[in-house]
Write an enzyme that holds these catalytic residues in place. Structure first.
Site, short mmCIF file in Angstrom:
data_model
loop_
_atom_site.label_atom_id
_atom_site.label_comp_id
_atom_site.label_asym_id
_atom_site.label_seq_id
_atom_site.Cartn_x
_atom_site.Cartn_y
_atom_site.Cartn_z
N LYS A 182 -3.90 8.76 16.46
CA LYS A 182 -4.08 7.70 17.46
C LYS A 182 -3.64 6.38 16.84
O LYS A 182 -4.29 5.87 15.94
CB LYS A 182 -5.54 7.59 17.91
CG LYS A 182 -5.67 6.64 19.09
CD LYS A 182 -6.97 5.88 19.15
CE LYS A 182 -7.18 4.87 18.08
NZ LYS A 182 -6.32 3.66 18.17
N GLU A 260 -9.73 4.32 4.20
CA GLU A 260 -8.94 3.24 3.58
C GLU A 260 -9.34 1.97 4.30
O GLU A 260 -8.85 1.68 5.39
CB GLU A 260 -7.44 3.53 3.76
CG GLU A 260 -6.96 4.80 3.08
CD GLU A 260 -6.97 4.71 1.55
OE1 GLU A 260 -7.10 3.60 1.01
OE2 GLU A 260 -6.86 5.76 0.90
N CYS A 294 -3.84 -5.12 3.69
CA CYS A 294 -5.16 -4.89 3.10
C CYS A 294 -5.20 -5.24 1.61
O CYS A 294 -6.26 -5.54 1.07
CB CYS A 294 -5.59 -3.46 3.31
SG CYS A 294 -4.39 -2.31 2.67
N GLU A 392 -12.57 -11.06 3.99
CA GLU A 392 -11.11 -10.91 4.00
C GLU A 392 -10.55 -11.79 5.13
O GLU A 392 -10.93 -11.63 6.29
CB GLU A 392 -10.85 -9.43 4.29
CG GLU A 392 -9.45 -8.99 4.30
CD GLU A 392 -9.36 -7.50 4.72
OE1 GLU A 392 -10.19 -7.03 5.52
OE2 GLU A 392 -8.45 -6.84 4.23
N1 LIG Z 1 -7.30 0.21 2.77
C1 LIG Z 1 -6.20 0.32 3.48
O1 LIG Z 1 -5.32 1.13 3.20
C2 LIG Z 1 -5.98 -0.57 4.66
C3 LIG Z 1 -4.69 -0.64 5.22
C4 LIG Z 1 -4.50 -1.46 6.33
C5 LIG Z 1 -5.55 -2.17 6.88
N2 LIG Z 1 -6.77 -2.08 6.30
C6 LIG Z 1 -7.88 -2.89 6.83
O2 LIG Z 1 -7.88 -2.90 8.24
C7 LIG Z 1 -8.38 -4.13 8.72
C8 LIG Z 1 -7.38 -4.75 9.66
O3 LIG Z 1 -7.10 -3.93 10.69
P1 LIG Z 1 -7.87 -4.08 12.08
O4 LIG Z 1 -8.35 -5.47 12.25
O5 LIG Z 1 -7.03 -3.52 13.14
O6 LIG Z 1 -9.12 -3.17 11.77
P2 LIG Z 1 -10.07 -2.40 12.77
O7 LIG Z 1 -11.03 -1.64 11.95
O8 LIG Z 1 -10.59 -3.31 13.80
O9 LIG Z 1 -9.08 -1.41 13.49
C9 LIG Z 1 -8.38 -0.41 12.80
C10 LIG Z 1 -7.99 0.67 13.76
O10 LIG Z 1 -9.13 1.35 14.17
C11 LIG Z 1 -9.23 1.36 15.56
N3 LIG Z 1 -10.62 1.36 15.94
C12 LIG Z 1 -11.42 0.31 16.18
N4 LIG Z 1 -12.64 0.74 16.58
C13 LIG Z 1 -12.59 2.09 16.57
C14 LIG Z 1 -13.52 3.12 16.88
N5 LIG Z 1 -14.76 2.83 17.30
N6 LIG Z 1 -13.11 4.40 16.77
C15 LIG Z 1 -11.87 4.69 16.37
N7 LIG Z 1 -10.94 3.76 16.06
C16 LIG Z 1 -11.30 2.48 16.16
C17 LIG Z 1 -8.47 0.14 16.00
O11 LIG Z 1 -8.00 0.25 17.32
C18 LIG Z 1 -7.35 0.14 15.04
O12 LIG Z 1 -6.34 0.97 15.47
C19 LIG Z 1 -8.56 -4.99 7.49
O13 LIG Z 1 -9.90 -4.97 7.11
C20 LIG Z 1 -7.69 -4.30 6.46
O14 LIG Z 1 -8.02 -4.57 5.14
C21 LIG Z 1 -7.01 -1.30 5.23
O1 LIG Z 2 -2.24 -2.80 4.51
C1 LIG Z 2 -2.31 -1.93 3.71
C2 LIG Z 2 -1.24 -1.11 3.11
C3 LIG Z 2 -0.29 -1.90 2.31
C4 LIG Z 2 0.58 -1.07 1.43
O2 LIG Z 2 0.44 0.15 1.38
O3 LIG Z 2 1.43 -1.66 0.75
#
Ligand SMILES: NC(=O)c1ccc[n+]([C@@H]2O[C@H](COP(=O)([O-])OP(=O)(O)OC[C@H]3O[C@@H](n4cnc5c(N)ncnc54)[C@H](O)[C@@H]3O)[C@@H](O)[C@H]2O)c1
Ligand SMILES: O=CCCC(=O)O
Length: 491
Positions: A182, A260, A294, A392
């Site tokens: 998704k 992640e 992230c 963040e």
């Molecule tokens: N560690 C990593 O590899 C990594 C990579 C990219 C982003 N991130 C983190 O993601 C965040 C930014 O992304 P965001 O603001 O879209 O985060 P988010 O958690 O709000 O959303 C992430 C995804 O999850 C979905 N989502 C939200 N609520 C959900 C639920 N109840 N059930 C299932 N899916 C749901 C969202 O639609 C989106 O597609 C930051 O905190 C960033 O650090 C982490």
């Molecule tokens: O946002 C997270 C992923 C970033 C990366 O894999 O370089």
């Protein structure tokens, strides 16, 4: 503005389920808009609970046949998908820029990065080694097999619409799992384009499925994945609060999970660092995808002896950014994804300034460019009591904090529930070792701001989650070990 592609078929308007472009019966739909202009890109069906259930069931049915496909066949499909992504590089990058707003150079980098996971796991698929173990009874022998965990639900964010899905799909497919992905409701087109190419690459029917739901209905889809007894594992990339929610929801079916999650990356610049390198790399880390990564630098700790010099050079470079529509020639940074993202940056700046920070590059909305453009900001005199040190920002704010000793800065760095990545700039090997040993993060990057790679075990500690993506370990998260004892063997 509609975009033109060499292969317009890469733009899909329906989900991809069981090898077919699925005609949803949903009475609801949702719009995907260009964050740079606010204009409509496409309207997609907002899939219903029943359709998600059906997609899960079909993904589960496909698992039984798929696990019989040899690793060599799986490897060929993965390699082919890599090649097709590279052949369609420009089109795929244009899709990212259109739906996400990042500049074309970043989008091209993302597609190459995403494709590299398919190349990597095409090789790793062949290396699912087991062990032969001698148990205490001399007449018994133990063998271990690595088997696919089963159906995997992949939940992906907006910030890397292609690479985050690729980093999950490639090892899952290599291991012999079938997947249902998704994408984020704001950026679903890259995943649908990936499904189109996976189909062309020979991924068997039902092995890679993409469902689409609006942002509003996303919690429904998440709950369906978590509660389904047909899904064995969920791999989620996103924020820590949503990760915790999904983990709670998965408790009833005791799913295997990869999380992640969010970061709060510190960058530490010691006084012996190569200053030119440190400035360039801190900028590269901080402003990649305009801060929406992230592993982006969130807090930049600079040694007191070089603080002013570093701040001036850092600010001068930020002033040179060319912010604009990601498709425009020469643009170095595009726009943010939505208003919420901008509000968070504004909140962190207001909080810091109210507590004594000073803007040496004044950020702010660039409404003349479009609804989500924002001029990056640089703050000095940032102190540990400010929000930006604890949350963040996920946006274009460079926050510079002064420190004196490595013990002091280590304490600041670790004073957070997060532990995804950290950066250290120094020429002293002892300092490198000390910081690498004691920084509480899953990844430490020394003298470079850009470190992620398919070969690297990517993942966090503490509330940044668990599991490792990419590398030789990435496939483990999609496998279970089966032990087979051969008894009564006499030699
Ligand atoms: N560690 C990593 O590899 C990594 C990579 C990219 C982003 N991130 C983190 O993601 C965040 C930014 O992304 P965001 O603001 O879209 O985060 P988010 O958690 O709000 O959303 C992430 C995804 O999850 C979905 N989502 C939200 N609520 C959900 C639920 N109840 N059930 C299932 N899916 C749901 C969202 O639609 C989106 O597609 C930051 O905190 C960033 O650090 C982490
Ligand atoms: O946002 C997270 C992923 C970033 C990366 O894999 O370089």
């Amino acid at each position: 503005m509609a975009i033109t592609l060499k292969n317009p078929e890469l733009i899909r308007s329906t989900p991809f389920i069981n090898g077919e472009w699925y005609q949803s019966k949903s009475s609801k739909s949702f719009d995907v808009t260009d964050p740079a202009t606010g204009e409509l890109i496409i309207t997609l069906p907002d899939q219903t609970e029943e359709e998600i259930d059906e997609a899960i069931r079909l993904t589960h049915t496909a698992f039984h046949d798929f696990k019989k496909l040899s690793v060599y066949e799986r490897s060929k499909c993965l390699r082919k998908l890599h090649d097709l992504m590279i052949e369609n590089l420009d089109d795929l990058a244009r899709i990212i820029t259109w739906e996400n707003g990042k500049c074309m150079a970043d989008s091209i980098g993302e597609i190459k990065y995403a494709a590299s996971y398919f190349e990597w796991f095409a090789e790793e698929a062949k290396r699912m080694y087991g062990h032969t173990i001698q148990p205490t009874n001399q007449n018994n022998k133990v063998l271990t097999f690595k088997q696919p965990v089963g159906v995997v639900g992949l939940l992906c964010p907006f910030n890397f619409p292609s690479a985050m899905g690729a980093r999950k799909l490639a090892p899952a497919f290599a291991a012999g799992c079938t997947t249902i992905l998704k994408p984020d409701g704001q950026t679903p087109l890259s995943s649908l384009a990936l499904a189109y190419l996976a189909d062309k690459a020979g991924f068997p029917k039902g092995t890679f499925n993409v469902v689409v739901v609006s942002v509003d209905h996303t919690p429904m889809c998440g709950l369906k994945f978590c509660e389904s007894s047909l899904i064995s594992k969920i791999s989620f990339t996103g924020s820590t609060p949503v990760g915790k929610l999904l983990m709670g929801q998965s408790a009833l079916t005791l799913k295997k999970l990869s999380m992640e999650l969010g970061g709060n990356a510190p960058v530490i610049i010691f006084d012996d660092a190569d200053l030119d390198l440190a400035v360039d790399q801190a900028i590269a880390s901080k402003f990649r995808s305009l801060g929406q990564t992230c592993v982006c630098a969130n807090r930049i700790y600079v040694h007191a002896k070089i603080y002013d010099e570093f701040a001036n050079r850092f600010a001068a470079k930020v002033e040179q950014f060319k912010i604009g529509n990601g498709f425009e020639e020469g643009v170095t940074h595009g726009c943010l994804i939505n208003d919420r993202a901008i509000a968070k940056v504004e909140d962190h700046i207001a909080d810091a300034v109210s507590k004594g920070a000073k803007a040496i590059v004044k950020g702010g909305r660039l409404l003349e460019l479009g609804p989500h453009f924002y001029k990056p900001a640089v703050l000095i005199n940032v102190t540990p009591d400010m929000k930006v040190c604890h949350e963040e920002t996920f946006g274009p704010l460079g926050a510079l904090i002064k420190f004196e000793t490595k013990e002091e800065v280590l304490e600041y760095c670790n004073d957070t529930p997060f532990g995804l990545s950290s950066y250290v700039f120094t020429k002293d090997l002892n300092t490198v070792w000390y910081m690498s040993e004691w920084l509480q993060s899953g990844m430490v990057s020394v003298n470079t701001g850009l470190f992620t790679d398919a070969a690297l075990p990517f993942g966090g500690v503490k509330e940044s989650g668990f599991g490792r993506e990419g590398s030789l370990y990435g496939i483990d998260d999609y496998t279970v070990i089966k032990s087979v004892t051969l008894g009564n063997i006499y030699m």
